[in-house]
Enzyme design. Sequence first.
Site, PDB file in Angstrom:
ATOM      1  N   LYS A  84       0.845  -1.194   0.000  1.00 33.06           N
ATOM      2  CA  LYS A  84       0.000   0.000   0.000  1.00 33.06           C
ATOM      3  C   LYS A  84       0.879   1.242   0.000  1.00 33.06           C
ATOM      4  O   LYS A  84       2.082   1.194   0.231  1.00 33.06           O
ATOM      5  CB  LYS A  84      -0.902   0.022   1.238  1.00 33.06           C
ATOM      6  N   LYS A  85       0.249   2.390  -0.242  1.00 31.15           N
ATOM      7  CA  LYS A  85       0.936   3.668  -0.120  1.00 31.15           C
ATOM      8  C   LYS A  85      -0.070   4.754   0.207  1.00 31.15           C
ATOM      9  O   LYS A  85      -1.270   4.624  -0.063  1.00 31.15           O
ATOM     10  CB  LYS A  85       1.683   4.012  -1.405  1.00 31.15           C
ATOM     11  N   ILE A  96      -5.323   5.849   1.399  1.00 33.35           N
ATOM     12  CA  ILE A  96      -4.381   4.755   1.237  1.00 33.35           C
ATOM     13  C   ILE A  96      -4.840   3.932   0.043  1.00 33.35           C
ATOM     14  O   ILE A  96      -6.031   3.719  -0.153  1.00 33.35           O
ATOM     15  CB  ILE A  96      -4.296   3.887   2.511  1.00 33.35           C
ATOM     16  N   CYS A  97      -3.906   3.507  -0.787  1.00 32.83           N
ATOM     17  CA  CYS A  97      -4.265   2.763  -1.993  1.00 32.83           C
ATOM     18  C   CYS A  97      -3.214   1.694  -2.258  1.00 32.83           C
ATOM     19  O   CYS A  97      -2.163   1.647  -1.609  1.00 32.83           O
ATOM     20  CB  CYS A  97      -4.393   3.694  -3.192  1.00 32.83           C
ATOM     21  N   LYS A  98      -3.504   0.823  -3.192  1.00 32.52           N
ATOM     22  CA  LYS A  98      -2.546  -0.196  -3.588  1.00 32.52           C
ATOM     23  C   LYS A  98      -1.314   0.464  -4.193  1.00 32.52           C
ATOM     24  O   LYS A  98      -1.413   1.487  -4.856  1.00 32.52           O
ATOM     25  CB  LYS A  98      -3.176  -1.148  -4.609  1.00 32.52           C
TER      26      LYS A  98
END
Length: 248
Positions: A84-85, A96-98
């Site tokens: 994630k980042k 937060i996303c992949k």
Amino acid sequence: MEERNPLLSHQGNYGTSNQEETSVSAVGPDELPPPYTPSPSGVPMVTCRVCQAMIDISGKVDQHVVKCVQCNEATPIKNAPAGKKYVRCPCNCLLICKGSSQRIACPRPHCKRIINLSNPSSTLAGGTGGNPSSSLHHVPGMCRVTCAHCHDTFIFNTLNNALARCPHCRKVSSVGPEFARCRSIVFLVPGLVCVCIGAALTITTLQYTQTYPGIYVAYIVAFLIALILFYRTLYYCSMKISLIEGPL
């Protein structure tokens, strides 16, 4: 989806949003947690990434993010989970996303912009009144479109010669009536041809069906293809039309 959810869903998070992309210039995609700054009394503190206020994180070191008491925005205090980042929207919403995500949508009702992570400086206005990236001004056919389903605004290239999928509601529509009309004709004409072929085949070979029962297969194939083509014609004729607001 995590890509569409703020890390801290508190009503105060939405109070400092601003549609201008220049509202946040010091933060961006793939945001990293700030270092701990111990106070003179030894209390662990971090600096808010939005308003630069000091945030007391004592008792919160197991959390991934904390909320600033002054601006109510989230600041990460740990690295994002594996794969994630963190991404900071220009309206200050932390998401937060992949790690492999290319585009994400801000969930705030009055923002809803699309963040292009392949080019962090480029953000597409997702809500009405947003400003698209200046780099899109030079793309031929790029225009603002109002979704026929959710009535939100998004960016679409009319030269793609394809249906548009709204990034907000994920529903498909035709951008302008011309595309749906042309596609319906494309399927209608072959459908009529298949009906004519099937009818002619039936009339001319019906007397031979007792001897050659396999002819029934030809009847079924011809009329089945015509039925499928007519279904696609009806699909495009009944499709909702998204309106073009104008070029960028």
